[in-house]
Structures are given as structure tokens and as C-alpha cells.
Design a protein around this motif. Sequence first.
Motif, PDB file in Angstrom:
ATOM      1  N   ASP A  65      -3.965  29.903 -30.922  1.00  0.00           N
ATOM      2  CA  ASP A  65      -3.681  31.393 -31.523  1.00  0.00           C
ATOM      3  C   ASP A  65      -4.960  32.166 -32.241  1.00  0.00           C
ATOM      4  OD1 ASP A  65      -1.290  30.178 -31.157  1.00  0.00           O
ATOM      5  OD2 ASP A  65      -1.196  29.089 -33.562  1.00  0.00           O
ATOM      6  N   THR A  75      -5.143  35.392 -34.551  1.00  0.00           N
ATOM      7  CA  THR A  75      -5.079  36.107 -35.544  1.00  0.00           C
ATOM      8  C   THR A  75      -5.380  37.488 -36.426  1.00  0.00           C
ATOM      9  OG1 THR A  75      -5.194  34.013 -37.229  1.00  0.00           O
ATOM     10  CG2 THR A  75      -5.380  35.780 -38.755  1.00  0.00           C
ATOM     11  N   LYS A 119       0.384  30.165 -26.930  1.00  0.00           N
ATOM     12  CA  LYS A 119      -0.281  30.708 -28.027  1.00  0.00           C
ATOM     13  C   LYS A 119       0.575  32.109 -28.593  1.00  0.00           C
ATOM     14  CE  LYS A 119      -2.864  26.845 -26.844  1.00  0.00           C
ATOM     15  NZ  LYS A 119      -1.963  25.857 -27.726  1.00  0.00           N
ATOM     16  N   GLN A 120       0.155  32.323 -30.131  1.00  0.00           N
ATOM     17  CA  GLN A 120       0.643  33.277 -30.253  1.00  0.00           C
ATOM     18  C   GLN A 120      -0.897  34.187 -31.233  1.00  0.00           C
ATOM     19  OE1 GLN A 120       3.597  32.261 -34.100  1.00  0.00           O
ATOM     20  NE2 GLN A 120       3.595  29.979 -32.624  1.00  0.00           N
ATOM     21  N   ILE A 177      -1.097  35.989 -34.201  1.00  0.00           N
ATOM     22  CA  ILE A 177      -0.361  35.527 -35.184  1.00  0.00           C
ATOM     23  C   ILE A 177      -0.779  37.051 -36.583  1.00  0.00           C
ATOM     24  CG2 ILE A 177      -0.984  34.226 -38.165  1.00  0.00           C
ATOM     25  CD1 ILE A 177      -1.073  31.622 -35.985  1.00  0.00           C
TER      26      ILE A 177
END
Length: 192
Positions: free
Chosen positions: A149, A151, A174-175, A177
Amino acid sequence: MLAFMLATALAAPVGLRRLADVDAVDLGSAAKFAVLSKAGISTVPPSVITGDIGVSPIAGAAITGFGEKLDGTFATAGQVTGKIFAADYMDPTPTTMTTAISDMQTAYTDAAGRASSDANKNLFDGLIGGKTLAPGVYAWTTDVNIAADVTIEGSATDIFIFQTTGNVIVASGKQMILAGGALAQNIVWQVA
């Protein structure tokens, strides 16, 4: 417009400094799309896209892996929270897609012309998974690999422009954020 912001620099994520305010990229009608492409869109379940996606001037066959269901002027799919559009769908979709692609090309040229600071060139050699990125313009001459991930941290008015001459490779699940008030509409990926 360059401005050193001491208060912002102190509040920026560890290891990164905000060096300049960045003007927004005008996306025009392309802004309604989460993903818009002239070449195609592919996915492997269980990825999820929030927002509309579209392709033009190519046909809907260039959208693969979604299991879409055509509904006249648009299609739907379980992996897309939004609608799917292609140049070969029923009117007025072809005209809408031509305009969106034209606006995307204008925005692409604008984003490509933005200069990144030396500190944001080839940051982490493109391996940004697990990192926190502050507002600004980032440029890579490599693939950008998101194996964990990422951010994106900034306020609701901060702009993030990511430029790469390589591919953007995102591992399954996966992100991106958003933290500190950062908004998705203020993030632009310019992929050559």
C-alpha cells in the motif's frame, strides 16, 4: 509558482519535503473517469475500481478481465463501482468518449510538462510500495512498482502529479491510501 513552506515541510511525511505548491491539472470532461485509456484496460480479479472507466477510440473489446455486461450506452461489472464506456457503445457514448479522450490528451500534455524537484526524481527507484508521499510532482524514468500500500498524504487542496516513462505495476490487493484530507481528484498519473 515556487514557494518554500516551512510549516508544510515540517508536517510532511518523514523523508519527504514539500518543495512547491503545484497547480491543478485541468482534466475537463476526463475528470469523470477513474481510468481512461486509448490503448485498453485490463484487470485480474479481485481488483476493484471506484468510478467510471472508459476506452476510445478503441472498442469495448479492449476492456478485459472485468466480465462486463453491456447495457446500451454503458456496461457494468462487479469490479467497477461505476460505469464502463467504450467508443463502440450506443450514441451518445462515442461523442462523449471522443471529447473525454481529447480532454485527457490536453491534461496529459500539461502534466508531462510539469517539472519535478531533484528530490522527487526517480524517488526510491520507483519502488514506492509502503511509502508515504507528500504533495508535489514526481518523475521516474523507470517502472513504478507498488508492491505494498502507498499513502498519499496532504490536504484537500494539495496536488500530486506522478510522471513515469515506464509502466505502473500494482500488486493484487494493494491500495492508494489517502491521508490528511488528500483527495483522489487531485492525483494525476502521467504514464508515457
